[in-house]
Design an enzyme around this catalytic site. Sequence first.
Site: not given
Length: 279
Positions: A2-3, A93, A112
């Site tokens: 995501p930007e 996750h 992550r």
Amino acid sequence: MPELPEVETVRKGLEKLVLGATIKSVDVYWDRIIAGSIESTEFKQLLIGEKITGFDRRGKYIVFHFKNWALVSHLRMEGKYEVEESTVPLKKHTHVVFHLADGRDLRYLDVRKFGRMTLVPLGEEYSMTGIRLLGPEPTKEAFDETTFFNTLLTKKRAIKPLLLDQKIVAGLGNIYVDEALFAAKIHPLRMANSLKKQEVSQLHEAIIKVLGDAVEAGGTTIRTYQNALGEAGKFQVKLSVYGKKGIPCIRCGTPIEKIKVAQRGTHFCPHCQLLTSVQ
DNA sequence: CTGTTCTCCTGTAAGC
DNA sequence: TGCTTACAGGAGAACA
């Protein structure tokens, strides 16, 4: 990853799905996601009974507003939010679960575990580490070309890592930096202080356009969102160089090259984006 | 102060 | 087939 455009899409999705919701309880399964001086035990306690009154965004940060608190959330690489009925089993996750009073959950997932969320007293959200030093939003209104040019003049550093530094301008990540440099025909390794006024002008315009177009593309699919926030928009954005190694440049046909710049995979057209400044 | 490198993480793909 | 290694990267800390 995501930007700014993806983060804005997530913000809109959250606004649509959970604005006004009240938190009944919170579960945290990976403590390091909770950053800042308020640690997870206290984090869980303080949010009980709090109602979400608004969602803001600054750069790539999402800011949840409550009556007395603000929750600053950064998705980093792979963080995402999902809304599910609380009876639906947790996915792998899932690291933070906000149980809502209406029987739904707002869930934070992050393969992550790079993402972070920080709870701060209301009013301190824009002065906390990270958000405080952000450069202007990449919009025509906030992002001043002359200031940008003057800042670059003082920087003895390659332009790509400089644009990834959120202090210059907020919101660019690895993908859109490559896209903006391609649009402005500037090599990623050009020294910032070597850029001519005209080049900086093109880069300034490219940054605003690339991010603006992507925000718009993300927004077009918002109505299709049901539970997952921020995923669908990515399909709408067509990229020119990122991930296009070996593919002919859309302007000149030269194969796109991939190199490493400041440890990041970097894509550019060796014909359109010359390193030797012969302008 | 400025610029560079390291660290956190895990899934996927490549190599043998 | 199965194991090992490389790679993906945002941002803050550590380092030069």
